[in-house]
Each structure stands twice: as C-alpha cells, then as structure tokens.
Design a protein around this motif. Sequence first.
Motif, PDB file in Angstrom:
ATOM      1  N   LEU A 164      43.089  37.336  11.510  1.00 11.29           N
ATOM      2  CA  LEU A 164      42.164  35.544  12.339  1.00 11.29           C
ATOM      3  C   LEU A 164      43.729  34.796  12.513  1.00 11.29           C
ATOM      4  N   ALA A 165      43.683  34.428  13.723  1.00 11.21           N
ATOM      5  CA  ALA A 165      44.580  33.215  14.019  1.00 11.21           C
ATOM      6  C   ALA A 165      43.920  32.275  14.785  1.00 11.21           C
ATOM      7  N   SER A 166      44.526  30.885  14.470  1.00 14.70           N
ATOM      8  CA  SER A 166      44.211  29.961  13.772  1.00 14.70           C
ATOM      9  C   SER A 166      45.348  28.567  15.295  1.00 14.70           C
ATOM     10  N   SER A 167      44.870  27.839  15.831  1.00 16.37           N
ATOM     11  CA  SER A 167      45.796  26.476  16.316  1.00 16.37           C
ATOM     12  C   SER A 167      45.462  25.479  16.351  1.00 16.37           C
ATOM     13  N   SER A 168      46.363  24.517  15.688  1.00 19.62           N
ATOM     14  CA  SER A 168      46.227  23.117  15.325  1.00 19.62           C
ATOM     15  C   SER A 168      46.787  22.407  16.367  1.00 19.62           C
ATOM     16  N   LYS A 169      46.398  20.962  16.131  1.00 18.58           N
ATOM     17  CA  LYS A 169      46.995  20.053  16.897  1.00 18.58           C
ATOM     18  C   LYS A 169      48.000  19.819  16.410  1.00 18.58           C
ATOM     19  N   ARG A 178      48.776  29.429  12.597  1.00 13.13           N
ATOM     20  CA  ARG A 178      48.860  30.792  11.841  1.00 13.13           C
ATOM     21  C   ARG A 178      47.641  31.978  11.407  1.00 13.13           C
ATOM     22  N   ILE A 179      48.518  33.256  11.120  1.00 15.21           N
ATOM     23  CA  ILE A 179      47.509  34.276  11.145  1.00 15.21           C
ATOM     24  C   ILE A 179      47.594  34.240   9.795  1.00 15.21           C
ATOM     25  N   TRP A 180      46.073  34.731  10.044  1.00 16.16           N
ATOM     26  CA  TRP A 180      45.586  34.895   8.129  1.00 16.16           C
ATOM     27  C   TRP A 180      45.319  35.981   8.267  1.00 16.16           C
ATOM     28  N   LEU A 196      53.098  30.434  13.294  1.00 16.13           N
ATOM     29  CA  LEU A 196      54.224  30.043  14.457  1.00 16.13           C
ATOM     30  C   LEU A 196      54.566  29.078  15.027  1.00 16.13           C
ATOM     31  N   ALA A 197      55.613  28.766  14.683  1.00 13.58           N
ATOM     32  CA  ALA A 197      55.945  27.207  15.309  1.00 13.58           C
ATOM     33  C   ALA A 197      56.643  27.184  16.464  1.00 13.58           C
ATOM     34  N   TRP A 242      53.388  35.550  21.991  1.00 15.39           N
ATOM     35  CA  TRP A 242      53.675  35.741  20.338  1.00 15.39           C
ATOM     36  C   TRP A 242      53.892  36.708  20.281  1.00 15.39           C
ATOM     37  N   ARG A 243      54.443  38.411  19.275  1.00 12.94           N
ATOM     38  CA  ARG A 243      53.846  39.134  19.132  1.00 12.94           C
ATOM     39  C   ARG A 243      53.660  38.959  18.081  1.00 12.94           C
ATOM     40  N   SER A 244      52.085  39.290  17.031  1.00 14.67           N
ATOM     41  CA  SER A 244      50.558  39.537  16.719  1.00 14.67           C
ATOM     42  C   SER A 244      51.389  39.905  15.170  1.00 14.67           C
ATOM     43  N   GLU A 245      52.479  41.086  14.830  1.00 16.33           N
ATOM     44  CA  GLU A 245      53.375  41.863  13.850  1.00 16.33           C
ATOM     45  C   GLU A 245      53.960  40.885  13.020  1.00 16.33           C
ATOM     46  N   ASP A 246      55.222  40.618  13.901  1.00 20.70           N
ATOM     47  CA  ASP A 246      56.551  39.869  12.899  1.00 20.70           C
ATOM     48  C   ASP A 246      56.351  38.340  13.759  1.00 20.70           C
ATOM     49  N   GLY A 247      55.407  37.941  14.577  1.00 24.29           N
ATOM     50  CA  GLY A 247      55.386  36.218  14.836  1.00 24.29           C
ATOM     51  C   GLY A 247      56.572  35.721  16.070  1.00 24.29           C
ATOM     52  N   ILE A 248      57.213  37.477  16.466  1.00 28.17           N
ATOM     53  CA  ILE A 248      58.682  36.978  17.154  1.00 28.17           C
ATOM     54  C   ILE A 248      57.985  36.565  18.836  1.00 28.17           C
ATOM     55  N   LEU A 249      58.791  35.399  19.177  1.00 29.37           N
ATOM     56  CA  LEU A 249      58.438  35.061  20.309  1.00 29.37           C
ATOM     57  C   LEU A 249      59.187  35.131  21.965  1.00 29.37           C
ATOM     58  N   CYS A 250      57.986  36.209  22.028  1.00 33.53           N
ATOM     59  CA  CYS A 250      58.650  36.968  23.667  1.00 33.53           C
ATOM     60  C   CYS A 250      58.985  36.188  24.991  1.00 33.53           C
ATOM     61  N   ARG A 251      58.418  35.407  25.467  1.00 33.99           N
ATOM     62  CA  ARG A 251      58.628  34.484  26.228  1.00 33.99           C
ATOM     63  C   ARG A 251      57.907  33.079  26.572  1.00 33.99           C
ATOM     64  N   THR A 252      58.168  32.114  26.899  1.00 32.20           N
ATOM     65  CA  THR A 252      57.397  31.321  27.467  1.00 32.20           C
ATOM     66  C   THR A 252      57.238  31.034  29.347  1.00 32.20           C
ATOM     67  N   LEU A 253      56.087  30.321  28.834  1.00 28.43           N
ATOM     68  CA  LEU A 253      55.361  30.655  30.768  1.00 28.43           C
ATOM     69  C   LEU A 253      55.933  29.295  31.155  1.00 28.43           C
ATOM     70  N   GLN A 254      56.545  28.305  32.462  1.00 23.31           N
ATOM     71  CA  GLN A 254      56.376  27.068  32.164  1.00 23.31           C
ATOM     72  C   GLN A 254      55.804  26.892  33.737  1.00 23.31           C
ATOM     73  N   GLY A 255      55.497  26.313  34.064  1.00 14.86           N
ATOM     74  CA  GLY A 255      55.344  25.163  34.971  1.00 14.86           C
ATOM     75  C   GLY A 255      54.353  24.036  35.604  1.00 14.86           C
ATOM     76  N   HIS A 256      53.334  24.834  34.486  1.00  9.37           N
ATOM     77  CA  HIS A 256      52.557  23.230  34.876  1.00  9.37           C
ATOM     78  C   HIS A 256      53.113  22.422  34.415  1.00  9.37           C
ATOM     79  N   ALA A 257      52.449  20.479  34.784  1.00  7.67           N
ATOM     80  CA  ALA A 257      52.950  19.211  35.047  1.00  7.67           C
ATOM     81  C   ALA A 257      52.439  18.343  34.054  1.00  7.67           C
ATOM     82  N   HIS A 258      51.722  18.939  32.879  1.00  9.24           N
ATOM     83  CA  HIS A 258      50.618  18.074  31.681  1.00  9.24           C
ATOM     84  C   HIS A 258      50.367  18.841  30.430  1.00  9.24           C
TER      85      HIS A 258
END
Length: 504
Positions: free
Chosen positions: A240-245, A250-252, A263-264, A293-309
């Motif tokens: 299970l994955a959870s995201s927080s403020k 976190r992958i549990w 995943l920080a 992110w890659r769920s097996e090892d937590g590696i950041l694959c890429r960051t998608l940018q474009g939004h202004a808010h």
Amino acid sequence: MCSCRLLTRVSLTESAKMVSKRKLSESDEKDEIAHVLAQFKSESGELLESPIDLPLNITSENLQLICNAFIAKNDSEPTPYTFFVKDVEVTSNLASALKNAVLDSEKVLEIIYQPQAVFQVRAVTRCTSSLPGHSEAVISVSFSPDGKQLASGSGDTTVRFWDLNTESPLFTCKGHKHWVLCTAWSPNGQTLASACKTGEIRLWDSATGTQKGKPLVGHKQWVTWLVWEPFHLNPHCRKLASSSKDGDIRIWDVVIGTCLINLAGHQQGVSCIRWGGTGLIYSASQDRTVKVWRSEDGILCRTLQGHAHWVNTLALSTDYVLRTGAFEPAEVGRPQRILSPEEAQNKALDRYKQVQQIGPERLVSGSDDFTLFLWNPESDKKHIARMTGHQQLVNDVKFSPDSRLIASASFDKSIKIWDGRTGTFITTLRGHVQAVYQIAWSADSRLLVSGSADSTLKVWNLKTKKLHLDLPGHGDEVFAVDWSPDSQRVVSGGRDKVLKIWRY
C-alpha cells in the motif's frame, strides 16, 4: 433563301434539344447520390479489409452492420461501434460528418472505428435510501472493486461499512483519533485502508469490520491519498502506498505492518498519488511538480514540470481497469466461477493489456493554475498537451473506463470533456450553480455523475453531451460520489452527514 431558313430552323431545334438534354443530365446528377472510396481503420492503425465504395448518405447504423460483417466474430451479439472521419464523429450519416471537410477524390477516406461497451448502463433516476449514521460530514465514499460492498469515511473519526442488499449499516469501525480523510479498497476487495488527519493508517477486514494488525505510523502530518499495488502485479495485495502533507510517499507491507520505502523528494506536501500498471508510482505535489518513481526500489525516474501552481489531482488512463482488477462489468448477471489467485491475476493482466491496446498508459494532472496537462510519463518528460479553459482551480479529473475521454471538474461550476489521447477539448457540461467537487464514470463510459457544493448530483449523457438528469436530495454540499463498478448504484455523501444511494 428558303433552304437557308430551313437550315437555321433545324440547327435551332437541335441546339434546343442539346440544351434540354444537358439540363436533364444535370438534374439527374443532382438526384444521383455521391459516393466515396472508404476504408475502415482501427484506433491502433490496423486496416480492415480493402477499400469499399460507400454512398455519402450511409448512416452510422449501416456502418455498424458493415464493420461487424468484416470483423465477423463468433459472438452472437454484435459489437457496437463509434465511427470518426477526419476527427469528426459520424452521428447521423457520412455526409453530415464531412460537410466542412475537403475531400480528395484520389485518396481513400479512412473511417476510424472504436468498439463501445457491449453492455449499457442505465442512468440512476431516484434515491432508494438515505443512510444516516455518521455524526459529522461524509468525506469519502467508495464501492469495492466488484461493487458488492460500500465503505465511507467521515469527520466523526469512524469508518462505516454498509450492506448493499438491505441498504442499511453493517459495521462501524472505530480507532481513528481525527477526521478520516481518505479510504482505499484493496484490489481483491478483502481489505479497506483508511487514513486520518493525525497521519495514521488503519486496515479493516471488510467481512468482519475488525481492524487488521497494528496502525501504520510514520507520517508526520495528515495523509492525503492511499493507493494499493495493482492486482495483476501482486494478487496477494500486500503493498500500500500513502502520501502526506509532510511531502513524503511511503510504501507499506500491510502483512508485517512496516514501511518498506520512503520516497522523499518533493519540496512541499503531496496531494495525490497513483500506482501504474507497470510498477511506477506517480505523485502530484504543492511544489508544482509531478514525480515518477519506481516502486521496487524507490528510484526517482523523472520529474514532470509545467504547472504554475499546486497540482491537486492525477488520473491514469488505466485507473478503471486497475481498480476493478479481475472483475469484468460486462459479466454482471452471468454465473461466475470462483477463480484462484493465479487465474484472477491472469484475467486482470489480460484486461490491463486490452486497455493498453489503445495506447500506452497516459497521465493527466489538474492544478490550481486552472489548467490540466496530459503526459506520457513512462517515457517522456514533455507533455502531450496543455489543456486550458477552466476559469477556476481544477478539483477532480477522471479518465473514462475505456480511456478515450477525460472529464475534469472545477470550482468554476463546470465539467469539461477532453479527448483521452490528444487532450483536445470536446465540450463543456454546464448546469451546476456552485463548485463541482467530484465526478464518477459509469462502467460503459456513456454516463458521468457529478457532485457539487450546490447540494445536487447531476447525471450527464456523453452521447448527447447534455444534462441527462438532475438529482436533488442532499441538504448541503456533496463532497464525495462514486458509481459502482457493477453499474447498479451511485452513492453520494457530504456535509449533511447522510449517505444517499441512487438506483435506476
């Protein structure tokens, strides 16, 4: 002199005959129906048979017959299709779809055919039950993957399970110390995860309503989203994955109750996450980015940018098939055989591959900057399309179950429909008089239901692109709405503390 007059008279009568013949042939041409050389082509680009000569007044019903005859499946029931020529849907006949198009007589006209759901969902028309029980606002409602169970989370710190046969309370689950902000069903329907404002995650057995194991503790602020690993990747539903403020994902492991990976990387709170069918996790944040992110090892694959808010919401083109796993809405009403975990996993994988035939997994993000972005996140940092038009923040976005359409709900009181592959704007659905909070698709992708701050639900018909039904009944704002995967019911909940079940 006479002979000259005679010749003149003969030539005049001949020319008159010629003129009358020309007029006659012209009138015949007007009465004659124009034809075009056309060829059927699938969404994936496969050509069907050789080109055929079609009259321009051919109707969509006749195109259905020809297409089904070409494909000639063994099924007794013909498949319904939608047809497009030059990106315009054929609703009545070919001529009306091509009225603004310039045709080249030397080229073959391609008619794109898209198979539709064989089953048809009936629009909900009435409220069959108002279910009191919660003592504070209902924040989240969701059906299980097979649509046979229903759960809700509320500001009164409880999670409730409801009996859909009797439409009455089943279990009340106590344990959370603050508002229950989000809930998520495991793909096998046996466990419900819930998270509260203290950052604590609890797991509940859907058959008994009892808590499974100890609470999952680790987040330093409230949990914003919960998502399970897709069924075709792991039929035992352990992750299970959870995201927080607090900015972390976190992958549990829910069996041993520990955090496997943290995943920080986000600079601010994470507002939404999705777990893709290829094992990638997508996260949207208030730092204006979407990370892959890659769920097996937590590696950041890429960051998608474009939004202004802030990025508020995400949706995957495969969301529906990932949610329902091995459950097939088209098989509702037929005798069902109990599948082993391996059989169910294979069936879920087949359903996932079927949706992928239309194209690779696509991601759409909605933001406080009033825009949406369509991405191909597995392979590209650059967006496919920037979708503009909303006048206020985008609060919710959903792909249709067949992944061909995207619906976005906004605080500008409208819902906009977009092409699921190109991001092209299709239409705006207007009718709500206050902010639209949440939307849900019917299993056949033909209907959409929306819940709003104006205390109503509205059902929209995507064929006519108009309001189908207005469903008043709630006493205050409608925060949450869901359409059951088996198509039988819609559930809604909101500030009036009541769950309402709507049926045909």
